[in-house]
Motif scaffolding. Structure first.
Motif, PDB file in Angstrom:
ATOM      1  N   ILE A  53      71.277  41.758 -20.721  1.00 19.41           N
ATOM      2  CA  ILE A  53      70.300  42.841 -20.551  1.00 19.41           C
ATOM      3  C   ILE A  53      68.875  42.314 -20.424  1.00 19.41           C
ATOM      4  O   ILE A  53      68.083  42.804 -19.622  1.00 19.41           O
ATOM      5  CB  ILE A  53      70.410  43.851 -21.709  1.00 19.41           C
ATOM      6  N   GLY A  54      68.499  41.314 -21.197  1.00 17.96           N
ATOM      7  CA  GLY A  54      67.146  40.782 -21.108  1.00 17.96           C
ATOM      8  C   GLY A  54      66.118  41.657 -21.800  1.00 17.96           C
ATOM      9  O   GLY A  54      66.446  42.481 -22.662  1.00 17.96           O
ATOM     10  N   ASP A  55      64.847  41.508 -21.388  1.00 21.60           N
ATOM     11  CA  ASP A  55      63.750  42.196 -22.073  1.00 21.60           C
ATOM     12  C   ASP A  55      63.081  43.244 -21.200  1.00 21.60           C
ATOM     13  O   ASP A  55      61.944  43.651 -21.472  1.00 21.60           O
ATOM     14  CB  ASP A  55      62.713  41.186 -22.557  1.00 21.60           C
ATOM     15  N   GLY A  56      63.761  43.712 -20.144  1.00 22.06           N
ATOM     16  CA  GLY A  56      63.144  44.667 -19.233  1.00 22.06           C
ATOM     17  C   GLY A  56      62.737  45.968 -19.896  1.00 22.06           C
ATOM     18  O   GLY A  56      61.657  46.518 -19.601  1.00 22.06           O
ATOM     19  N   GLU A  57      63.573  46.478 -20.788  1.00 20.64           N
ATOM     20  CA  GLU A  57      63.229  47.737 -21.463  1.00 20.64           C
ATOM     21  C   GLU A  57      61.981  47.563 -22.322  1.00 20.64           C
ATOM     22  O   GLU A  57      61.133  48.462 -22.393  1.00 20.64           O
ATOM     23  CB  GLU A  57      64.405  48.204 -22.323  1.00 20.64           C
ATOM     24  N   ALA A  58      61.865  46.423 -22.985  1.00 18.75           N
ATOM     25  CA  ALA A  58      60.680  46.158 -23.802  1.00 18.75           C
ATOM     26  C   ALA A  58      59.431  46.093 -22.936  1.00 18.75           C
ATOM     27  O   ALA A  58      58.375  46.649 -23.288  1.00 18.75           O
ATOM     28  CB  ALA A  58      60.866  44.860 -24.582  1.00 18.75           C
TER      29      ALA A  58
END
Length: 447
Positions: free
Chosen positions: A33-38
Protein backbone atom coordinates in the motif's frame (compact mmCIF):
# COMPACT_ATOMS: atom_id res chain seq x y z
CA UNK A 1 -23.69 33.56 -0.54
CA UNK A 2 -20.74 35.93 -0.29
CA UNK A 3 -18.36 33.75 -2.28
CA UNK A 4 -16.57 34.15 -5.59
CA UNK A 5 -17.97 31.28 -7.68
CA UNK A 6 -15.22 31.50 -10.28
CA UNK A 7 -12.44 31.20 -7.71
CA UNK A 8 -14.33 28.41 -5.92
CA UNK A 9 -14.71 26.40 -9.12
CA UNK A 10 -11.14 26.76 -10.33
CA UNK A 11 -9.73 25.99 -6.90
CA UNK A 12 -11.87 22.86 -6.72
CA UNK A 13 -10.44 21.65 -10.04
CA UNK A 14 -6.88 22.42 -8.92
CA UNK A 15 -7.32 20.56 -5.61
CA UNK A 16 -8.89 17.53 -7.28
CA UNK A 17 -6.06 17.31 -9.79
CA UNK A 18 -3.46 17.58 -7.03
CA UNK A 19 -5.13 14.76 -5.09
CA UNK A 20 -5.32 12.51 -8.16
CA UNK A 21 -1.57 12.93 -8.65
CA UNK A 22 -0.98 11.51 -5.16
CA UNK A 23 -1.01 7.76 -5.78
CA UNK A 24 -2.94 6.65 -2.70
CA UNK A 25 -3.68 3.19 -4.10
CA UNK A 26 -5.27 0.73 -1.69
CA UNK A 27 -4.31 -2.78 -2.77
CA UNK A 28 -5.69 -4.35 0.40
CA UNK A 29 -2.21 -5.73 1.13
CA UNK A 30 -0.26 -3.79 3.81
CA UNK A 31 3.01 -4.81 2.14
CA UNK A 32 2.15 -2.97 -1.09
CA UNK A 33 0.00 0.00 0.00
CA UNK A 34 2.77 2.49 0.78
CA UNK A 35 2.25 5.98 2.19
CA UNK A 36 -0.08 7.49 -0.42
CA UNK A 37 -3.02 7.86 1.96
CA UNK A 38 -0.81 9.67 4.47
CA UNK A 39 0.49 12.06 1.80
CA UNK A 40 -3.05 12.77 0.60
CA UNK A 41 -4.28 13.37 4.16
CA UNK A 42 -1.41 15.73 4.93
CA UNK A 43 -2.09 17.62 1.70
CA UNK A 44 -5.72 18.10 2.76
CA UNK A 45 -4.63 19.19 6.25
CA UNK A 46 -2.29 21.80 4.74
CA UNK A 47 -4.98 23.23 2.46
CA UNK A 48 -7.41 23.45 5.40
CA UNK A 49 -4.78 25.07 7.61
CA UNK A 50 -4.21 27.77 4.99
CA UNK A 51 -7.86 28.75 5.57
CA UNK A 52 -7.45 28.74 9.36
CA UNK A 53 -9.09 25.32 9.79
CA UNK A 54 -7.15 23.08 12.15
CA UNK A 55 -7.59 19.40 11.44
CA UNK A 56 -6.44 16.48 13.58
CA UNK A 57 -4.21 14.06 11.72
CA UNK A 58 -4.68 10.44 12.80
CA UNK A 59 -2.55 7.52 11.56
CA UNK A 60 -3.81 4.15 12.88
CA UNK A 61 -1.01 2.33 11.03
CA UNK A 62 2.07 3.58 9.18
CA UNK A 63 1.02 5.38 6.01
CA UNK A 64 -2.74 5.15 6.69
CA UNK A 65 -3.55 8.83 7.17
CA UNK A 66 -6.87 10.41 8.21
CA UNK A 67 -7.77 14.06 8.86
CA UNK A 68 -10.81 15.23 10.84
CA UNK A 69 -11.68 18.91 11.33
CA UNK A 70 -14.66 20.70 12.88
CA UNK A 71 -16.07 24.03 11.69
CA UNK A 72 -18.29 25.69 14.31
CA UNK A 73 -21.81 26.56 13.21
CA UNK A 74 -23.79 29.66 14.03
CA UNK A 75 -26.46 27.59 15.84
CA UNK A 76 -24.68 25.76 18.70
CA UNK A 77 -27.91 23.91 19.61
CA UNK A 78 -28.12 22.24 16.19
CA UNK A 79 -26.65 18.74 15.76
CA UNK A 80 -23.44 18.47 13.75
CA UNK A 81 -23.27 17.25 10.15
CA UNK A 82 -20.45 14.89 9.09
CA UNK A 83 -19.12 15.45 5.56
CA UNK A 84 -16.75 12.65 4.60
CA UNK A 85 -14.64 11.52 1.68
CA UNK A 86 -12.13 8.69 1.39
CA UNK A 87 -8.67 9.44 0.05
CA UNK A 88 -7.72 5.92 -1.08
CA UNK A 89 -8.41 4.63 -4.58
CA UNK A 90 -8.56 1.20 -6.18
CA UNK A 91 -5.61 0.07 -8.31
CA UNK A 92 -5.36 1.20 -11.93
CA UNK A 93 -3.48 -0.69 -14.63
CA UNK A 94 -1.93 1.85 -16.98
CA UNK A 95 -2.18 -0.63 -19.85
CA UNK A 96 -5.98 -0.44 -19.67
CA UNK A 97 -6.11 3.38 -19.74
CA UNK A 98 -5.89 5.73 -22.70
CA UNK A 99 -3.97 8.22 -20.49
CA UNK A 100 -1.74 7.71 -17.43
CA UNK A 101 -4.19 7.11 -14.57
CA UNK A 102 -2.45 9.42 -12.07
CA UNK A 103 -1.49 12.27 -14.39
CA UNK A 104 -4.79 14.16 -13.89
CA UNK A 105 -4.91 15.15 -17.54
CA UNK A 106 -7.65 17.35 -18.96
CA UNK A 107 -8.70 16.42 -22.50
CA UNK A 108 -11.23 17.95 -24.87
CA UNK A 109 -14.17 15.71 -25.63
CA UNK A 110 -16.46 16.44 -28.59
CA UNK A 111 -19.57 15.54 -26.57
CA UNK A 112 -18.70 16.52 -23.01
CA UNK A 113 -16.25 19.41 -23.30
CA UNK A 114 -13.15 19.45 -21.09
CA UNK A 115 -12.88 16.20 -19.13
CA UNK A 116 -10.54 15.36 -16.25
CA UNK A 117 -9.13 11.82 -16.40
CA UNK A 118 -7.68 10.07 -13.37
CA UNK A 119 -8.16 7.37 -10.79
CA UNK A 120 -10.31 8.94 -8.10
CA UNK A 121 -11.87 11.62 -10.32
CA UNK A 122 -15.27 10.25 -9.28
CA UNK A 123 -14.38 7.85 -6.47
CA UNK A 124 -13.81 10.01 -4.62
CA UNK A 125 -11.08 12.58 -4.77
CA UNK A 126 -13.44 14.66 -6.84
CA UNK A 127 -15.65 15.21 -3.81
CA UNK A 128 -12.72 15.46 -1.37
CA UNK A 129 -11.16 18.31 -3.33
CA UNK A 130 -14.55 19.96 -3.81
CA UNK A 131 -15.28 19.94 -0.06
CA UNK A 132 -11.89 21.50 0.72
CA UNK A 133 -12.47 24.19 -1.91
CA UNK A 134 -15.98 24.85 -0.59
CA UNK A 135 -14.92 25.38 3.04
CA UNK A 136 -12.03 27.58 1.92
CA UNK A 137 -14.55 29.66 -0.06
CA UNK A 138 -16.82 29.93 2.98
CA UNK A 139 -13.90 31.16 5.06
CA UNK A 140 -12.91 33.76 2.45
CA UNK A 141 -16.49 35.00 2.32
CA UNK A 142 -16.85 34.95 6.12
CA UNK A 143 -19.83 32.61 5.76
CA UNK A 144 -20.44 30.55 8.89
CA UNK A 145 -22.32 27.28 8.39
CA UNK A 146 -25.70 26.87 10.05
CA UNK A 147 -24.46 24.03 12.23
CA UNK A 148 -21.15 22.42 13.11
CA UNK A 149 -19.51 20.63 10.19
CA UNK A 150 -17.28 17.65 10.92
CA UNK A 151 -15.03 17.19 7.88
CA UNK A 152 -13.59 13.67 7.70
CA UNK A 153 -11.05 12.70 5.04
CA UNK A 154 -10.33 9.04 5.61
CA UNK A 155 -8.19 6.12 4.51
CA UNK A 156 -8.96 2.53 3.61
CA UNK A 157 -12.59 2.78 2.47
CA UNK A 158 -11.87 0.61 -0.58
CA UNK A 159 -10.81 -2.29 1.69
CA UNK A 160 -13.48 -1.91 4.37
CA UNK A 161 -12.30 1.01 6.49
CA UNK A 162 -10.31 -0.83 9.17
CA UNK A 163 -7.67 1.94 9.13
CA UNK A 164 -10.14 4.70 8.27
CA UNK A 165 -13.76 5.31 9.27
CA UNK A 166 -14.08 2.04 11.18
CA UNK A 167 -11.00 2.80 13.27
CA UNK A 168 -12.12 6.35 13.97
CA UNK A 169 -15.59 5.23 15.04
CA UNK A 170 -14.16 2.60 17.38
CA UNK A 171 -11.22 4.57 18.81
CA UNK A 172 -12.04 8.27 18.34
CA UNK A 173 -15.83 8.68 18.54
CA UNK A 174 -15.17 12.01 20.30
CA UNK A 175 -14.30 13.51 16.93
CA UNK A 176 -17.95 13.04 15.88
CA UNK A 177 -19.61 14.16 19.10
CA UNK A 178 -23.05 15.67 18.56
CA UNK A 179 -23.35 14.56 14.93
CA UNK A 180 -26.64 13.06 13.78
CA UNK A 181 -26.33 13.00 9.96
CA UNK A 182 -23.62 12.46 7.37
CA UNK A 183 -23.07 13.12 3.67
CA UNK A 184 -20.69 11.04 1.57
CA UNK A 185 -20.77 8.71 -1.41
CA UNK A 186 -22.49 7.18 -3.52
CA UNK A 187 -25.06 9.50 -5.08
CA UNK A 188 -25.65 13.02 -6.31
CA UNK A 189 -24.82 12.29 -9.95
CA UNK A 190 -27.49 13.49 -12.36
CA UNK A 191 -29.29 11.06 -14.65
CA UNK A 192 -31.51 12.01 -17.59
CA UNK A 193 -35.27 11.57 -17.55
CA UNK A 194 -36.41 9.86 -20.76
CA UNK A 195 -38.56 12.13 -22.89
CA UNK A 196 -37.79 15.28 -20.89
CA UNK A 197 -34.49 16.92 -21.85
CA UNK A 198 -35.18 19.92 -19.60
CA UNK A 199 -35.15 17.92 -16.36
CA UNK A 200 -32.71 15.69 -14.52
CA UNK A 201 -32.85 13.44 -11.48
CA UNK A 202 -30.10 13.71 -8.86
CA UNK A 203 -30.02 10.43 -6.98
CA UNK A 204 -29.82 10.70 -3.20
CA UNK A 205 -28.80 7.43 -1.52
CA UNK A 206 -30.99 7.32 1.58
CA UNK A 207 -30.21 3.63 2.12
CA UNK A 208 -27.52 1.10 1.32
CA UNK A 209 -27.69 -2.60 0.83
CA UNK A 210 -25.82 -4.65 3.36
CA UNK A 211 -22.84 -6.71 2.26
CA UNK A 212 -22.24 -10.34 3.04
CA UNK A 213 -19.31 -12.48 2.00
CA UNK A 214 -19.88 -16.22 2.15
CA UNK A 215 -17.20 -18.89 1.94
CA UNK A 216 -18.68 -22.24 0.88
CA UNK A 217 -16.70 -25.40 1.60
CA UNK A 218 -17.32 -28.91 0.42
CA UNK A 219 -15.14 -31.71 1.78
CA UNK A 220 -14.68 -35.30 0.71
CA UNK A 221 -12.14 -38.10 0.50
CA UNK A 222 -9.13 -37.27 -1.64
CA UNK A 223 -8.25 -39.93 -4.17
CA UNK A 224 -7.33 -40.94 -7.69
CA UNK A 225 -9.76 -39.96 -10.49
CA UNK A 226 -9.42 -43.47 -12.00
CA UNK A 227 -11.67 -44.52 -9.10
CA UNK A 228 -14.20 -41.64 -8.92
CA UNK A 229 -16.31 -41.17 -5.80
CA UNK A 230 -19.82 -39.81 -5.38
CA UNK A 231 -18.73 -37.34 -2.70
CA UNK A 232 -16.25 -35.51 -4.94
CA UNK A 233 -16.23 -32.01 -3.39
CA UNK A 234 -15.66 -30.36 -6.78
CA UNK A 235 -19.00 -31.65 -8.06
CA UNK A 236 -20.81 -30.56 -4.90
CA UNK A 237 -19.37 -27.06 -4.92
CA UNK A 238 -20.07 -26.73 -8.64
CA UNK A 239 -23.74 -27.65 -8.14
CA UNK A 240 -24.00 -25.16 -5.28
CA UNK A 241 -22.46 -22.36 -7.36
CA UNK A 242 -24.77 -23.11 -10.30
CA UNK A 243 -27.86 -23.11 -8.07
CA UNK A 244 -26.95 -19.76 -6.53
CA UNK A 245 -26.06 -18.24 -9.90
CA UNK A 246 -29.42 -19.27 -11.39
CA UNK A 247 -31.52 -18.10 -8.43
CA UNK A 248 -33.41 -14.79 -8.61
CA UNK A 249 -34.69 -13.27 -5.40
CA UNK A 250 -38.16 -11.69 -5.47
CA UNK A 251 -38.73 -7.95 -5.84
CA UNK A 252 -39.05 -6.13 -2.54
CA UNK A 253 -39.94 -2.44 -2.34
CA UNK A 254 -38.03 -0.90 0.53
CA UNK A 255 -38.84 2.67 1.58
CA UNK A 256 -36.00 4.03 -0.57
CA UNK A 257 -36.85 1.88 -3.59
CA UNK A 258 -40.54 2.71 -3.38
CA UNK A 259 -39.75 6.44 -3.22
CA UNK A 260 -37.36 6.13 -6.17
CA UNK A 261 -39.82 4.22 -8.37
CA UNK A 262 -42.69 6.54 -7.48
CA UNK A 263 -40.67 9.66 -8.33
CA UNK A 264 -39.14 8.12 -11.45
CA UNK A 265 -42.54 6.98 -12.67
CA UNK A 266 -44.06 10.41 -12.12
CA UNK A 267 -41.18 12.23 -13.82
CA UNK A 268 -40.86 9.84 -16.78
CA UNK A 269 -44.55 9.10 -17.30
CA UNK A 270 -43.92 5.35 -16.91
CA UNK A 271 -46.02 2.97 -14.85
CA UNK A 272 -43.54 1.50 -12.39
CA UNK A 273 -46.11 0.11 -9.97
CA UNK A 274 -45.88 -3.49 -11.17
CA UNK A 275 -43.63 -6.35 -10.17
CA UNK A 276 -41.74 -9.07 -11.98
CA UNK A 277 -41.68 -9.07 -15.79
CA UNK A 278 -43.98 -6.05 -16.11
CA UNK A 279 -41.67 -3.87 -14.04
CA UNK A 280 -38.60 -5.23 -15.83
CA UNK A 281 -40.04 -4.22 -19.22
CA UNK A 282 -40.69 -0.67 -18.03
CA UNK A 283 -37.19 -0.37 -16.55
CA UNK A 284 -35.68 -1.59 -19.83
CA UNK A 285 -37.29 1.42 -21.53
CA UNK A 286 -35.50 3.79 -19.14
CA UNK A 287 -31.97 2.85 -20.24
CA UNK A 288 -29.22 2.98 -17.64
CA UNK A 289 -31.55 4.81 -15.23
CA UNK A 290 -33.58 1.60 -15.22
CA UNK A 291 -30.41 -0.37 -14.50
CA UNK A 292 -29.78 1.80 -11.45
CA UNK A 293 -33.33 1.14 -10.23
CA UNK A 294 -33.00 -2.59 -10.91
CA UNK A 295 -29.94 -2.87 -8.66
CA UNK A 296 -32.06 -1.94 -5.64
CA UNK A 297 -35.01 -4.25 -6.22
CA UNK A 298 -33.73 -7.54 -4.86
CA UNK A 299 -31.25 -9.30 -2.66
CA UNK A 300 -28.40 -10.56 -4.84
CA UNK A 301 -25.95 -13.43 -4.42
CA UNK A 302 -23.08 -13.61 -6.89
CA UNK A 303 -20.39 -16.32 -7.04
CA UNK A 304 -17.01 -14.64 -7.45
CA UNK A 305 -14.21 -17.09 -6.54
CA UNK A 306 -13.67 -20.83 -7.13
CA UNK A 307 -10.76 -22.94 -5.95
CA UNK A 308 -10.18 -26.70 -5.78
CA UNK A 309 -7.30 -29.07 -6.29
CA UNK A 310 -3.97 -28.52 -7.92
CA UNK A 311 -3.48 -31.41 -10.31
CA UNK A 312 -5.81 -32.95 -12.91
CA UNK A 313 -5.05 -36.51 -11.72
CA UNK A 314 -6.00 -35.93 -8.07
CA UNK A 315 -9.48 -35.70 -6.56
CA UNK A 316 -9.03 -32.95 -3.95
CA UNK A 317 -10.23 -33.30 -0.40
CA UNK A 318 -11.80 -29.81 -0.42
CA UNK A 319 -13.40 -27.38 -2.87
CA UNK A 320 -14.15 -23.76 -1.98
CA UNK A 321 -16.31 -21.05 -3.51
CA UNK A 322 -16.81 -17.47 -2.41
CA UNK A 323 -19.93 -15.42 -2.99
CA UNK A 324 -20.78 -11.75 -2.65
CA UNK A 325 -24.26 -10.94 -1.37
CA UNK A 326 -26.09 -7.60 -1.22
CA UNK A 327 -28.82 -7.40 1.40
CA UNK A 328 -31.89 -5.17 1.31
CA UNK A 329 -32.79 -3.18 4.43
CA UNK A 330 -35.15 -5.26 6.54
CA UNK A 331 -33.91 -8.50 5.01
CA UNK A 332 -31.12 -9.34 7.42
CA UNK A 333 -30.70 -13.09 7.79
CA UNK A 334 -32.90 -13.98 4.82
CA UNK A 335 -30.22 -14.19 2.19
CA UNK A 336 -27.94 -16.33 4.36
CA UNK A 337 -30.69 -18.88 4.92
CA UNK A 338 -31.58 -18.97 1.23
CA UNK A 339 -27.96 -19.37 0.10
CA UNK A 340 -27.45 -22.21 2.58
CA UNK A 341 -30.60 -23.91 1.27
CA UNK A 342 -29.44 -23.53 -2.34
CA UNK A 343 -25.95 -24.80 -1.52
CA UNK A 344 -27.45 -28.08 -0.41
CA UNK A 345 -26.33 -30.97 1.78
CA UNK A 346 -22.63 -31.32 2.43
CA UNK A 347 -21.70 -27.66 1.76
CA UNK A 348 -20.88 -25.51 4.78
CA UNK A 349 -21.06 -21.70 4.58
CA UNK A 350 -19.09 -19.25 6.71
CA UNK A 351 -20.32 -15.64 6.78
CA UNK A 352 -18.92 -12.18 7.30
CA UNK A 353 -21.50 -9.42 6.97
CA UNK A 354 -22.09 -5.69 7.24
CA UNK A 355 -25.79 -4.94 7.76
CA UNK A 356 -27.80 -2.61 5.51
CA UNK A 357 -28.55 0.93 6.61
CA UNK A 358 -31.45 3.29 5.95
CA UNK A 359 -32.07 6.96 6.71
CA UNK A 360 -35.30 8.97 6.40
CA UNK A 361 -36.16 9.87 2.81
CA UNK A 362 -37.48 13.27 3.94
CA UNK A 363 -36.51 15.88 6.50
CA UNK A 364 -34.66 19.20 6.88
CA UNK A 365 -31.36 17.89 5.48
CA UNK A 366 -33.07 16.43 2.40
CA UNK A 367 -34.91 19.75 1.96
CA UNK A 368 -31.58 21.60 2.09
CA UNK A 369 -30.08 19.30 -0.56
CA UNK A 370 -33.09 19.89 -2.80
CA UNK A 371 -32.86 23.65 -2.36
CA UNK A 372 -29.12 23.69 -3.13
CA UNK A 373 -29.63 21.74 -6.36
CA UNK A 374 -32.63 23.83 -7.41
CA UNK A 375 -30.62 27.03 -6.94
CA UNK A 376 -28.06 25.85 -9.51
CA UNK A 377 -30.27 23.67 -11.73
CA UNK A 378 -33.96 24.65 -11.83
CA UNK A 379 -34.64 21.49 -13.87
CA UNK A 380 -33.04 19.23 -11.28
CA UNK A 381 -35.04 16.96 -8.98
CA UNK A 382 -33.48 15.17 -6.00
CA UNK A 383 -34.80 11.60 -5.91
CA UNK A 384 -34.20 9.12 -3.05
CA UNK A 385 -32.82 5.74 -4.00
CA UNK A 386 -31.29 2.60 -2.53
CA UNK A 387 -27.58 2.21 -3.23
CA UNK A 388 -26.35 -1.32 -3.91
CA UNK A 389 -22.82 -0.27 -2.91
CA UNK A 390 -21.30 -0.10 0.54
CA UNK A 391 -19.71 3.07 1.95
CA UNK A 392 -18.26 4.50 5.14
CA UNK A 393 -21.79 5.58 6.09
CA UNK A 394 -22.16 2.05 7.51
CA UNK A 395 -19.41 2.74 10.04
CA UNK A 396 -20.82 6.12 11.06
CA UNK A 397 -24.24 4.48 11.52
CA UNK A 398 -22.77 2.70 14.56
CA UNK A 399 -22.64 6.12 16.25
CA UNK A 400 -26.32 6.74 15.46
CA UNK A 401 -25.44 8.95 12.48
CA UNK A 402 -27.91 8.72 9.57
CA UNK A 403 -25.92 8.51 6.35
CA UNK A 404 -26.77 9.94 2.93
CA UNK A 405 -24.96 9.44 -0.37
CA UNK A 406 -24.84 12.76 -2.21
CA UNK A 407 -21.78 14.12 -4.02
CA UNK A 408 -23.47 16.47 -6.52
CA UNK A 409 -22.43 16.46 -10.16
CA UNK A 410 -24.45 17.62 -13.14
CA UNK A 411 -23.16 15.38 -15.91
CA UNK A 412 -24.18 15.49 -19.59
CA UNK A 413 -26.98 13.20 -20.72
CA UNK A 414 -25.54 9.85 -21.69
CA UNK A 415 -22.54 10.23 -19.37
CA UNK A 416 -22.81 7.22 -17.05
CA UNK A 417 -20.89 8.38 -14.00
CA UNK A 418 -21.98 5.34 -11.98
CA UNK A 419 -20.54 3.04 -14.66
CA UNK A 420 -17.11 4.70 -14.46
CA UNK A 421 -16.57 3.94 -10.76
CA UNK A 422 -13.51 1.65 -10.49
CA UNK A 423 -13.34 1.50 -14.32
CA UNK A 424 -10.48 2.24 -16.69
CA UNK A 425 -10.47 5.84 -17.93
CA UNK A 426 -12.36 7.07 -14.87
CA UNK A 427 -13.15 10.70 -15.64
CA UNK A 428 -15.39 13.65 -14.91
CA UNK A 429 -16.35 16.70 -17.02
CA UNK A 430 -14.95 19.95 -15.62
CA UNK A 431 -18.41 21.49 -15.98
CA UNK A 432 -19.69 18.84 -13.55
CA UNK A 433 -16.98 19.65 -11.03
CA UNK A 434 -17.77 23.36 -11.25
CA UNK A 435 -21.45 22.65 -10.66
CA UNK A 436 -20.58 20.34 -7.77
CA UNK A 437 -18.43 23.00 -6.13
CA UNK A 438 -21.26 25.56 -6.21
CA UNK A 439 -23.88 23.12 -4.89
CA UNK A 440 -21.56 21.74 -2.21
CA UNK A 441 -20.77 25.22 -0.91
CA UNK A 442 -24.51 25.92 -0.62
CA UNK A 443 -25.07 22.64 1.22
CA UNK A 444 -22.28 23.25 3.69
CA UNK A 445 -23.56 26.76 4.44
CA UNK A 446 -27.23 25.91 4.86
CA UNK A 447 -27.80 22.20 5.65
Amino acid sequence: MRTDPGLLEEEAIELVRDLIRIESVNTGDPATIGDGEARAARYVAERLAEAGIDGEYVEPAPGRGNVVARLPGRDPSAPALVVHAHLDVVPASAADWSVPPFAARVLDDARHGEVLYGRGALDMKGFAGTVVAAVRALRRGRVQPRRDLVLAFVADEEAGGAHGAQWLVEHRPDLFAGATEAIGEVGGFSVPLPGDSARRAYLLATAEKGVGWGIMRARGAAGHPSRPTRDNPVGRIARAVAAIHDHEFPVRRTEATAAFLAALGLLSGRDLSGDGAELERELDRLGFVGDIARAGLRHTATPTVLSAGGRPNVIPGEAVAEIDTRILPGGEGEIEREVERLAGHGVAVEWRTMPPIAAPADGPLVDALRAAVAAEDPGGVVVPHLSPASTDNKHFARLGIAGYGFTPLRVPDGFDAFGLLHAADERVPLSALRFGARVTARILATA
